[in-house]
Design a protein around this motif. Structure first.
Motif, PDB file in Angstrom:
ATOM      1  N   UNK A  58       0.813  -1.206   0.000  1.00  0.00           N
ATOM      2  CA  UNK A  58       0.000   0.000   0.000  1.00  0.00           C
ATOM      3  C   UNK A  58       0.851   1.263   0.000  1.00  0.00           C
ATOM      4  N   UNK A  59       0.284   2.315  -0.587  1.00  0.00           N
ATOM      5  CA  UNK A  59       0.935   3.623  -0.605  1.00  0.00           C
ATOM      6  C   UNK A  59      -0.056   4.621  -0.012  1.00  0.00           C
ATOM      7  N   UNK A  60       0.408   5.389   0.980  1.00  0.00           N
ATOM      8  CA  UNK A  60      -0.437   6.369   1.648  1.00  0.00           C
ATOM      9  C   UNK A  60      -0.025   7.774   1.230  1.00  0.00           C
ATOM     10  N   UNK A  61      -1.014   8.560   0.772  1.00  0.00           N
ATOM     11  CA  UNK A  61      -0.765   9.904   0.256  1.00  0.00           C
ATOM     12  C   UNK A  61      -1.682  10.890   0.970  1.00  0.00           C
ATOM     13  N   UNK A  62      -1.138  12.057   1.279  1.00  0.00           N
ATOM     14  CA  UNK A  62      -1.924  13.168   1.823  1.00  0.00           C
ATOM     15  C   UNK A  62      -1.514  14.430   1.099  1.00  0.00           C
ATOM     16  N   UNK A  63      -2.482  15.136   0.547  1.00  0.00           N
ATOM     17  CA  UNK A  63      -2.217  16.380  -0.193  1.00  0.00           C
ATOM     18  C   UNK A  63      -1.172  16.181  -1.299  1.00  0.00           C
ATOM     19  N   UNK A  64      -1.235  15.039  -1.969  1.00  0.00           N
ATOM     20  CA  UNK A  64      -0.321  14.781  -3.076  1.00  0.00           C
ATOM     21  C   UNK A  64       1.078  14.353  -2.677  1.00  0.00           C
ATOM     22  N   UNK A  65       1.317  14.219  -1.373  1.00  0.00           N
ATOM     23  CA  UNK A  65       2.641  13.840  -0.875  1.00  0.00           C
ATOM     24  C   UNK A  65       2.580  12.405  -0.355  1.00  0.00           C
ATOM     25  N   UNK A  66       3.467  11.556  -0.864  1.00  0.00           N
ATOM     26  CA  UNK A  66       3.536  10.183  -0.394  1.00  0.00           C
ATOM     27  C   UNK A  66       4.155  10.162   0.997  1.00  0.00           C
ATOM     28  N   UNK A  67       3.408   9.616   1.958  1.00  0.00           N
ATOM     29  CA  UNK A  67       3.877   9.565   3.341  1.00  0.00           C
ATOM     30  C   UNK A  67       4.618   8.272   3.646  1.00  0.00           C
ATOM     31  N   UNK A  68       4.148   7.163   3.093  1.00  0.00           N
ATOM     32  CA  UNK A  68       4.782   5.879   3.359  1.00  0.00           C
ATOM     33  C   UNK A  68       4.219   4.833   2.410  1.00  0.00           C
ATOM     34  N   UNK A  69       4.904   3.703   2.355  1.00  0.00           N
ATOM     35  CA  UNK A  69       4.395   2.544   1.632  1.00  0.00           C
ATOM     36  C   UNK A  69       4.816   1.280   2.374  1.00  0.00           C
ATOM     37  N   UNK A  70       4.147   0.175   2.072  1.00  0.00           N
ATOM     38  CA  UNK A  70       4.295  -1.125   2.735  1.00  0.00           C
ATOM     39  C   UNK A  70       3.765  -1.124   4.165  1.00  0.00           C
ATOM     40  N   UNK A  71       4.328  -0.301   5.040  1.00  0.00           N
ATOM     41  CA  UNK A  71       3.909  -0.225   6.447  1.00  0.00           C
ATOM     42  C   UNK A  71       3.595   1.229   6.813  1.00  0.00           C
ATOM     43  N   UNK A  72       2.660   1.399   7.739  1.00  0.00           N
ATOM     44  CA  UNK A  72       2.294   2.742   8.176  1.00  0.00           C
ATOM     45  C   UNK A  72       3.443   3.362   8.964  1.00  0.00           C
ATOM     46  N   UNK A  73       3.817   4.572   8.588  1.00  0.00           N
ATOM     47  CA  UNK A  73       4.806   5.351   9.332  1.00  0.00           C
ATOM     48  C   UNK A  73       4.016   6.399  10.122  1.00  0.00           C
ATOM     49  N   UNK A  74       3.674   6.051  11.361  1.00  0.00           N
ATOM     50  CA  UNK A  74       2.816   6.917  12.179  1.00  0.00           C
ATOM     51  C   UNK A  74       3.435   8.285  12.397  1.00  0.00           C
ATOM     52  N   UNK A  75       4.753   8.341  12.526  1.00  0.00           N
ATOM     53  CA  UNK A  75       5.418   9.647  12.716  1.00  0.00           C
ATOM     54  C   UNK A  75       5.247  10.528  11.488  1.00  0.00           C
ATOM     55  N   UNK A  76       5.377   9.948  10.299  1.00  0.00           N
ATOM     56  CA  UNK A  76       5.196  10.728   9.067  1.00  0.00           C
ATOM     57  C   UNK A  76       3.751  11.218   8.947  1.00  0.00           C
ATOM     58  N   UNK A  77       2.817  10.383   9.328  1.00  0.00           N
ATOM     59  CA  UNK A  77       1.396  10.758   9.279  1.00  0.00           C
ATOM     60  C   UNK A  77       1.122  11.889  10.260  1.00  0.00           C
ATOM     61  N   UNK A  78       1.577  11.740  11.502  1.00  0.00           N
ATOM     62  CA  UNK A  78       1.376  12.789  12.508  1.00  0.00           C
ATOM     63  C   UNK A  78       2.034  14.099  12.092  1.00  0.00           C
ATOM     64  N   UNK A  79       3.236  14.025  11.532  1.00  0.00           N
ATOM     65  CA  UNK A  79       3.950  15.232  11.083  1.00  0.00           C
ATOM     66  C   UNK A  79       3.184  15.919   9.958  1.00  0.00           C
ATOM     67  N   UNK A  80       2.653  15.132   9.030  1.00  0.00           N
ATOM     68  CA  UNK A  80       1.898  15.719   7.915  1.00  0.00           C
ATOM     69  C   UNK A  80       0.617  16.374   8.408  1.00  0.00           C
ATOM     70  N   UNK A  81      -0.075  15.731   9.338  1.00  0.00           N
ATOM     71  CA  UNK A  81      -1.291  16.330   9.896  1.00  0.00           C
ATOM     72  C   UNK A  81      -0.989  17.583  10.690  1.00  0.00           C
ATOM     73  N   UNK A  82       0.091  17.570  11.457  1.00  0.00           N
ATOM     74  CA  UNK A  82       0.485  18.757  12.226  1.00  0.00           C
ATOM     75  C   UNK A  82       0.854  19.911  11.302  1.00  0.00           C
ATOM     76  N   UNK A  83       1.588  19.614  10.247  1.00  0.00           N
ATOM     77  CA  UNK A  83       1.980  20.655   9.282  1.00  0.00           C
ATOM     78  C   UNK A  83       0.748  21.238   8.589  1.00  0.00           C
ATOM     79  N   UNK A  84      -0.238  20.408   8.356  1.00  0.00           N
ATOM     80  CA  UNK A  84      -1.463  20.857   7.693  1.00  0.00           C
ATOM     81  C   UNK A  84      -2.241  21.831   8.576  1.00  0.00           C
ATOM     82  N   UNK A  85      -2.178  21.624   9.896  1.00  0.00           N
ATOM     83  CA  UNK A  85      -2.900  22.492  10.838  1.00  0.00           C
ATOM     84  C   UNK A  85      -2.157  23.805  11.087  1.00  0.00           C
ATOM     85  N   UNK A  86      -0.872  23.820  10.801  1.00  0.00           N
ATOM     86  CA  UNK A  86      -0.055  25.009  11.103  1.00  0.00           C
ATOM     87  C   UNK A  86      -0.385  26.170  10.187  1.00  0.00           C
TER      88      UNK A  86
END
Length: 86
Positions: A58-86
């Motif tokens: 699997x490939x996980x994308x948020x706002x056109x940016x690939x966050x991770x593939x194969x396994x969930x990278x929770x830190x990358x997801x949290x960082x992307x969500x935090x950056x989105x709120x900033x």
């Protein structure tokens, strides 16, 4: 009136992929906690996506940016969500 989710994750995968199921299960509580939605996209339904992602799912994308593939990278997801709120 319901508002749209602030964030929409795009999860590219395949119906028969156990890693895809695992990533989706791991992502759901994070998405719920942040009020985000998950859009499941089966790459086998689109030859362009199949060629692009094929065995990388699997490939996980948020706002056109690939966050991770194969396994969930929770830190990358949290960082992307935090950056989105900033």
């Amino acid at each position: 009136m319901m508002s749209m989710p602030a964030s929409v994750f795009k999860l590219y995968g395949r119906a028969w992929c156990h890693l895809c199921e695992e990533m989706r299960a791991a992502l759901e509580p994070i998405a719920t906690r942040h009020g985000a939605a998950i859009e499941w996209i089966d790459i086998d339904e689109d030859p362009v996506l199949e060629a692009r992602y094929d065995e990388r799912v699997p490939v996980l994308v948020l706002d056109g940016v690939e966050l991770c593939h194969y396994r969930l990278d929770a830190r990358a997801v949290d960082a992307a969500l935090s950056a989105r709120r900033a």
